[in-house]
Scaffold this active site. Structure first.
Site, PDB file in Angstrom:
ATOM      1  N   SER A  80      13.231 -39.921  -0.539  1.00  0.00           N
ATOM      2  CA  SER A  80      12.735 -39.543   0.794  1.00  0.00           C
ATOM      3  C   SER A  80      12.993 -38.066   1.044  1.00  0.00           C
ATOM      4  O   SER A  80      13.947 -37.493   0.493  1.00  0.00           O
ATOM      5  CB  SER A  80      13.461 -40.358   1.870  1.00  0.00           C
ATOM      6  OG  SER A  80      13.157 -39.826   3.152  1.00  0.00           O
ATOM      7  N   TYR A 104      21.114 -44.198   5.761  1.00  0.00           N
ATOM      8  CA  TYR A 104      19.874 -44.265   4.963  1.00  0.00           C
ATOM      9  C   TYR A 104      19.693 -42.968   4.170  1.00  0.00           C
ATOM     10  O   TYR A 104      19.390 -42.998   2.973  1.00  0.00           O
ATOM     11  CB  TYR A 104      18.684 -44.517   5.896  1.00  0.00           C
ATOM     12  CG  TYR A 104      17.335 -44.335   5.235  1.00  0.00           C
ATOM     13  CD1 TYR A 104      16.838 -45.279   4.337  1.00  0.00           C
ATOM     14  CD2 TYR A 104      16.554 -43.203   5.499  1.00  0.00           C
ATOM     15  CE1 TYR A 104      15.590 -45.099   3.729  1.00  0.00           C
ATOM     16  CE2 TYR A 104      15.314 -43.029   4.902  1.00  0.00           C
ATOM     17  CZ  TYR A 104      14.837 -43.981   4.016  1.00  0.00           C
ATOM     18  OH  TYR A 104      13.614 -43.810   3.405  1.00  0.00           O
TER      19      TYR A 104
HETATM   20  P1  NAP Z   1       7.624 -51.161   3.666  1.00  0.00           P
HETATM   21  O1  NAP Z   1       6.211 -50.941   4.094  1.00  0.00           O
HETATM   22  O2  NAP Z   1       8.612 -51.635   4.660  1.00  0.00           O
HETATM   23  O3  NAP Z   1       7.600 -52.162   2.424  1.00  0.00           O
HETATM   24  C1  NAP Z   1       8.803 -52.515   1.848  1.00  0.00           C
HETATM   25  C2  NAP Z   1       8.559 -53.220   0.538  1.00  0.00           C
HETATM   26  O4  NAP Z   1       9.824 -53.413  -0.095  1.00  0.00           O
HETATM   27  C3  NAP Z   1       7.926 -54.593   0.704  1.00  0.00           C
HETATM   28  O5  NAP Z   1       7.158 -54.866  -0.433  1.00  0.00           O
HETATM   29  C4  NAP Z   1       9.144 -55.502   0.780  1.00  0.00           C
HETATM   30  O6  NAP Z   1       8.906 -56.827   0.339  1.00  0.00           O
HETATM   31  C5  NAP Z   1      10.077 -54.805  -0.197  1.00  0.00           C
HETATM   32  N1  NAP Z   1      11.479 -55.072   0.130  1.00  0.00           N
HETATM   33  C6  NAP Z   1      12.132 -54.716   1.260  1.00  0.00           C
HETATM   34  N2  NAP Z   1      13.409 -55.142   1.193  1.00  0.00           N
HETATM   35  C7  NAP Z   1      13.537 -55.778  -0.009  1.00  0.00           C
HETATM   36  C8  NAP Z   1      14.601 -56.434  -0.645  1.00  0.00           C
HETATM   37  N3  NAP Z   1      15.805 -56.567  -0.066  1.00  0.00           N
HETATM   38  N4  NAP Z   1      14.397 -56.964  -1.869  1.00  0.00           N
HETATM   39  C9  NAP Z   1      13.186 -56.858  -2.474  1.00  0.00           C
HETATM   40  N5  NAP Z   1      12.136 -56.243  -1.917  1.00  0.00           N
HETATM   41  C10 NAP Z   1      12.318 -55.706  -0.691  1.00  0.00           C
HETATM   42  O7  NAP Z   1       8.269 -49.831   3.029  1.00  0.00           O
HETATM   43  P2  NAP Z   1       7.612 -48.390   2.801  1.00  0.00           P
HETATM   44  O8  NAP Z   1       7.593 -47.679   4.093  1.00  0.00           O
HETATM   45  O9  NAP Z   1       6.373 -48.524   2.012  1.00  0.00           O
HETATM   46  O10 NAP Z   1       8.738 -47.668   1.925  1.00  0.00           O
HETATM   47  C11 NAP Z   1       8.711 -47.700   0.511  1.00  0.00           C
HETATM   48  C12 NAP Z   1       9.692 -46.686  -0.027  1.00  0.00           C
HETATM   49  O11 NAP Z   1       9.361 -45.382   0.452  1.00  0.00           O
HETATM   50  C13 NAP Z   1      11.147 -46.920   0.368  1.00  0.00           C
HETATM   51  O12 NAP Z   1      11.984 -46.560  -0.713  1.00  0.00           O
HETATM   52  C14 NAP Z   1      11.355 -45.969   1.516  1.00  0.00           C
HETATM   53  O13 NAP Z   1      12.714 -45.597   1.679  1.00  0.00           O
HETATM   54  C15 NAP Z   1      10.513 -44.801   1.041  1.00  0.00           C
HETATM   55  N6  NAP Z   1      10.102 -43.921   2.114  1.00  0.00           N
HETATM   56  C16 NAP Z   1       9.254 -44.362   3.089  1.00  0.00           C
HETATM   57  C17 NAP Z   1       8.878 -43.497   4.092  1.00  0.00           C
HETATM   58  C18 NAP Z   1       7.938 -43.919   5.192  1.00  0.00           C
HETATM   59  O14 NAP Z   1       7.746 -43.133   6.138  1.00  0.00           O
HETATM   60  N7  NAP Z   1       7.347 -45.089   5.136  1.00  0.00           N
HETATM   61  C19 NAP Z   1       9.353 -42.170   4.114  1.00  0.00           C
HETATM   62  C20 NAP Z   1      10.197 -41.750   3.113  1.00  0.00           C
HETATM   63  C21 NAP Z   1      10.569 -42.628   2.115  1.00  0.00           C
HETATM   64  P3  NAP Z   1       8.445 -57.991   1.389  1.00  0.00           P
HETATM   65  O15 NAP Z   1       7.011 -57.698   1.690  1.00  0.00           O
HETATM   66  O16 NAP Z   1       8.614 -59.278   0.678  1.00  0.00           O
HETATM   67  O17 NAP Z   1       9.316 -57.835   2.581  1.00  0.00           O
END
Ligand code: NAP
Length: 255
Positions: free
Chosen positions: A147, A160
């Site tokens: 991130s 985080y």
């Molecule tokens: P998201 O939309 O919340 O999706 C999370 C995904 O991870 C889902 O497929 C979920 O599975 C899975 N997951 C969550 N907890 C889990 C667990 N305990 N065990 C196994 N699988 C798990 O997340 P996102 O926003 O796309 O983020 C993805 C990555 O990008 C993360 O590493 C996050 O820190 C990083 N990131 C995101 C942002 C942002 O603004 N979105 C910014 C910077 C970095 P289920 O569907 O089964 O729940």
């Protein structure tokens, strides 16, 4: 469609958000994609369906990360799914994407919450890689989805942020360790991306949307595909000489 032909990729958290975009992009590039998820089976099934409908190959891998024994359980599920695609059970690309997206501020944070966010965001990737090493082929790729908060202070979610700092350091050391095998290891650091994680405070809130867009020099909120395309580059042969780096994909946040 043939950039990753004969390659096998595991994408944790591949069922939604950024992971979903990564899974679909790697599927389009020709890889067999193991789509990781925890709870939301319909979402994972939908991603697999979309990849296969587009002519690709994919299967779901269900594991709750952040529990003791999670990496072993994940690889056991992977081993089951990969049968029929890759007889040797090998993997070429590991994308550690699944994470808990937020944490309480310093005052409110409990030890249990701290342990949980580190277990999912740091311990799980660490042991997924450790236990994946015997399957990971030479010249393979590891991408850790980190991130922008690895470099931009955000004290209200400092636990985080600390997990992403730890993940970036893991990237660095792993790159050194696996370099002799031709394996590259990099972090990709997104800024604010429109995913379920941010839906509650961002979607349909013009003020929040303007704030989030204003953080990026490029003047908009990130889309999952913006990140997936960077990952697609890093796992391709074009990125064979890039390792141990954090690739900023924030649209130029806090420049
Ligand atoms: P998201 O939309 O919340 O999706 C999370 C995904 O991870 C889902 O497929 C979920 O599975 C899975 N997951 C969550 N907890 C889990 C667990 N305990 N065990 C196994 N699988 C798990 O997340 P996102 O926003 O796309 O983020 C993805 C990555 O990008 C993360 O590493 C996050 O820190 C990083 N990131 C995101 C942002 C942002 O603004 N979105 C910014 C910077 C970095 P289920 O569907 O089964 O729940």
């Amino acid at each position: 469609m043939d950039r990753l032909i004969d390659k096998v990729a595991l994408v944790t958290g591949g069922s939604r958000g950024i992971g979903r975009a990564i899974a679909e992009r790697l599927g389009r590039d020709g890889a067999v994609v193991a789509v990781g998820y925890a709870q939301n089976e319909p979402a994972a099934t939908e991603v697999v369906r979309r990849i296969t409908t587009a002519g690709g190959r994919a299967f779901p891998v269900r594991t709750e990360l952040g529990t003791h024994g999670d990496a072993a359980a994940l690889w056991a599920a992977f081993d089951q799914g990969i049968t029929g695609y890759a007889p040797d059970g090998g993997v070429d690309i590991i994308v550690n994407n699944a994470a808990i997206g937020r944490s309480s501020n310093l005052e409110a944070l409990t030890e249990a919450e701290f342990d949980r966010v580190f277990a999912v965001n740091v311990r799980a990737p660490f042991f997924i890689v450790q236990q994946g090493l015997k399957r990971l082929r030479d010249n393979g790729r590891i991408v850790n989805v980190s991130s922008g908060v690895g470099r931009i202070a955000m004290p209200e979610i400092s636990a985080y942020c600390a997990t992403k700092g730890a993940l970036d350091n893991f990237t660095l050391n792993l790159a050194k360790e696996l370099g002799p095998r031709g394996i590259t290891v990099n972090s990709v650091a997104p800024g604010i991306v429109d995913t379920d994680t941010n839906a509650g405070w961002l979607r349909g809130n013009p003020e929040a949307e303007a704030y989030a867009a204003g953080l990026a020099a490029l003047g908009r909120i990130g889309r999952p595909e913006d990140i997936a395309d960077v990952v697609a580059f890093l796992v391709s042969d074009d990125a064979r000489w890039v390792t141990g780096r954090v690739i900023d994909a924030t649209g130029g946040a806090a420049l």
